[in-house]
Write an enzyme that holds these catalytic residues in place. Structure first.
Site, PDB file in Angstrom:
ATOM      1  N   TRP A 169      13.077  -3.624 -10.200  1.00 35.15           N
ATOM      2  CA  TRP A 169      12.353  -2.421  -9.778  1.00 35.15           C
ATOM      3  C   TRP A 169      12.853  -1.893  -8.452  1.00 35.15           C
ATOM      4  O   TRP A 169      12.046  -1.523  -7.593  1.00 35.15           O
ATOM      5  CB  TRP A 169      10.851  -2.701  -9.639  1.00 35.15           C
ATOM      6  CG  TRP A 169      10.139  -3.032 -10.888  1.00 35.15           C
ATOM      7  CD1 TRP A 169       9.502  -4.194 -11.169  1.00 35.15           C
ATOM      8  CD2 TRP A 169       9.955  -2.192 -12.029  1.00 35.15           C
ATOM      9  NE1 TRP A 169       8.954  -4.143 -12.415  1.00 35.15           N
ATOM     10  CE2 TRP A 169       9.226  -2.914 -12.968  1.00 35.15           C
ATOM     11  CE3 TRP A 169      10.366  -0.893 -12.332  1.00 35.15           C
ATOM     12  CZ2 TRP A 169       8.879  -2.388 -14.195  1.00 35.15           C
ATOM     13  CZ3 TRP A 169      10.035  -0.360 -13.555  1.00 35.15           C
ATOM     14  CH2 TRP A 169       9.285  -1.102 -14.466  1.00 35.15           C
ATOM     15  N   GLY A 245       7.036  -6.137   7.652  1.00 34.14           N
ATOM     16  CA  GLY A 245       7.123  -5.170   8.754  1.00 34.14           C
ATOM     17  C   GLY A 245       7.738  -3.863   8.268  1.00 34.14           C
ATOM     18  O   GLY A 245       7.317  -2.770   8.671  1.00 34.14           O
ATOM     19  N   GLY A 348      -4.063  23.453 -21.486  1.00 32.25           N
ATOM     20  CA  GLY A 348      -2.815  23.059 -22.160  1.00 32.25           C
ATOM     21  C   GLY A 348      -1.596  23.273 -21.290  1.00 32.25           C
ATOM     22  O   GLY A 348      -0.650  22.474 -21.308  1.00 32.25           O
ATOM     23  N   GLU A 371       4.943  -0.799  -3.225  1.00 32.58           N
ATOM     24  CA  GLU A 371       4.584  -0.999  -1.806  1.00 32.58           C
ATOM     25  C   GLU A 371       3.183  -1.581  -1.671  1.00 32.58           C
ATOM     26  O   GLU A 371       2.432  -1.203  -0.772  1.00 32.58           O
ATOM     27  CB  GLU A 371       4.654   0.338  -1.063  1.00 32.58           C
ATOM     28  CG  GLU A 371       5.986   1.014  -1.202  1.00 32.58           C
ATOM     29  CD  GLU A 371       6.923   0.714  -0.067  1.00 32.58           C
ATOM     30  OE1 GLU A 371       6.526   0.000   0.861  1.00 32.58           O
ATOM     31  OE2 GLU A 371       8.064   1.175  -0.140  1.00 32.58           O
ATOM     32  N   PHE A 391      -6.637 -13.682  -2.135  1.00 30.38           N
ATOM     33  CA  PHE A 391      -5.456 -13.423  -2.971  1.00 30.38           C
ATOM     34  C   PHE A 391      -5.253 -14.511  -4.025  1.00 30.38           C
ATOM     35  O   PHE A 391      -4.585 -14.291  -5.020  1.00 30.38           O
ATOM     36  CB  PHE A 391      -4.196 -13.342  -2.101  1.00 30.38           C
ATOM     37  CG  PHE A 391      -4.251 -12.238  -1.081  1.00 30.38           C
ATOM     38  CD1 PHE A 391      -3.904 -10.938  -1.429  1.00 30.38           C
ATOM     39  CD2 PHE A 391      -4.668 -12.493   0.220  1.00 30.38           C
ATOM     40  CE1 PHE A 391      -3.966  -9.916  -0.505  1.00 30.38           C
ATOM     41  CE2 PHE A 391      -4.734 -11.479   1.159  1.00 30.38           C
ATOM     42  CZ  PHE A 391      -4.385 -10.186   0.796  1.00 30.38           C
TER      43      PHE A 391
END
Ligand SMILES: Cc1cc2nc3c(=O)[nH]c(=O)nc-3n(C[C@H](O)[C@H](O)[C@H](O)COP(=O)(O)OP(=O)(O)OC[C@H]3O[C@@H](n4cnc5c(N)ncnc54)[C@H](O)[C@@H]3O)c2cc1C
Length: 392
Positions: A169, A245, A348, A371, A391
């Site tokens: 990606w 960073g 439409g 990101e 997390f």
């Protein structure tokens, strides 16, 4: 595509908060987008091609390294000017803004912050002028939201480092001249390496069939025993904090960029609603459509205030990563919701390439994911206010 009639909404007179330089930079970017991006972007997106002819213009408006000092070829601007440039470019297209964000915040920023003087001299002026294009390799096939788990690694072979692994990606990868790659050394510590196109064992296959960011080239970075010269390691910072960073700087730019996409959708929908008649009246006269438009301008105004205040904090060196997360998450979510509502106002016509809305809407599906996803930024805020990471 219809002629670009964009008129920027400024409901709270936010222009009063901008300096003359901010307005000059913003207006130059706006004019450039109208002249160079709007006429060609729909075609590029339909063909799924990055419009390389925009590279010189991006460099000229200062979109490559807006806040990098002029001695290295950057524009030497402040954070608000940087944000305004991103806003205007994304008003044109999120894919074009992605190229500028990657070049500035994910390639030039790490070289400027963590690189040696030789690396800065070698790469920054060429990146600023667009002679060289860079990409940023952090995400891997099995490590997206959790980049710390990365398996791309390098070992010290005396004369060089031997790099192996794969990134996925990666914006700009298919045509980038250099890649800032994050990989672990033999001790498991993350470092940034500058890998150049042409190094043996380094390939960049393109990712095809995207429905989103079609005017941005995305690809993989594959490293098969790549010998990276020792002088290509950026010594200034190591550990996960180094790539994070860079992400702070890019996410801040996205918080502004998303406003641009939202403003374009709102402006298009407002104009259309005033012109399009049904039941003998402009559709703008119906309460249901006014509700949509009124809520859009309210959300855009709030997002503008958030971005401006964050810019002031960044200029003062006081913005925290968590504050940046909040602005990225809020503003991209705001933009995608506005794109969906604006699309409906056009009926439409909203699904055609005659108008920019559907392209913005699809682009924003990537912007809300890359990101740091919408969920991850919420967890960052949760962690910040409770002190408890959720997390894992
Ligand atoms: C068009 C495009 C361009 C990109 N460009 C770049 C680039 O230039 N460089 C680069 O390095 N990367 C790039 N990325 C990668 C991007 O940053 C990742 O896609 C993103 O970080 C999410 O990773 P993932 O796709 O592996 O999803 P996952 O991490 O697999 O997440 C899938 C879902 O699970 C959720 N999730 C994950 N962890 C948690 C948790 N702990 N709690 C709750 N929910 C969770 C996520 O929010 C998401 O909804 C790009 C992506 C796209 C789509």
């Amino acid at each position: 595509m219809k002629a670009d009639q964009f008129q920027a909404p400024d409901y709270y007179n936010l222009d009063d908060l901008l300096s003359d330089e901010h307005k000059m930079v913003r207006d130059a970017s706006r004019e450039w987008v109208k002249r160079e991006v709007s006429p060609i972007i729909e075609d590029a997106a339909q063909k799924a091609e990055f419009p390389k002819q925009l590279i010189n213009g991006l460099a000229e408006i200062g979109a490559f390294g807006p806040y990098i000092p002029e001695e290295y070829g950057g524009a030497g601007l402040d954070q608000i000017s940087y944000g305004l440039i991103m806003q205007e470019i994304e008003r044109g297209d999120s894919g074009v803004r992605s190229t500028a964000s990657v070049q500035s915040s994910l390639v030039m920023y790490p070289i400027f912050k963590y690189g040696t003087e030789e690396q800065k001299q070698k790469y920054l002026p060429k990146l600023a002028s667009g002679e060289m294009i860079g990409c940023f390799g952090l995400t891997e096939p099995d490590h997206g939201s959790n980049p710390g788990g990365m398996t791309t690694h390098f070992k010290n072979e005396g004369e060089h480092y031997l790099l192996n692994g794969a990134k996925m990606w990666i914006s700009n990868a298919p045509f980038a001249d250099i890649a800032v790659v994050w990989a672990k050394n033999e001790e498991g510590r993350i470092h940034g390496l500058i890998v150049e196109r042409g190094m043996e064992g380094f390939t960049t296959p393109e990712t095809h069939n995207k429905w989103s960011l079609r005017a941005s080239a995305t690809g993989e970075l594959v490293f098969n025993n790549v010998k990276v010269p020792k002088e290509n390691l950026m010594p200034g910072k190591s550990g996960l904090g180094a790539p994070l960073g860079c992400l702070d700087s890019a996410r801040y730019g996205i918080a502004w960029g998303a406003i641009g996409a939202a403003m374009d959708c709102y402006d298009t929908a407002l104009r259309y609603a005033k012109e399009r008649e049904q039941f003998g009246k402009p559709i703008a006269s119906f309460q249901l459509q006014q509700k949509k438009l009124a809520e859009m301008i309210t959300e855009i105004t709030k997002a503008q205030l958030l971005a401006w205040r964050l810019g002031v904090l960044r200029n003062e060196g006081r913005a925290t990563s968590a504050q940046i997360s909040m602005a990225k998450r809020n503003n991209v979510n705001m933009a995608i919701n506005i794109a969906r509502e604006a699309r409906q106002i056009l009926g439409g016509m909203g699904i055609t390439g005659e108008y920019s809305i559907m392209r913005h809407m699809m682009n924003l599906e990537s912007v809300i994911t890359y990101e740091g996803t919408h969920d991850i930024h919420l967890l960052i805020t949760g962690n910040d206010i409770t002190g408890i990471p959720a997390f894992q």
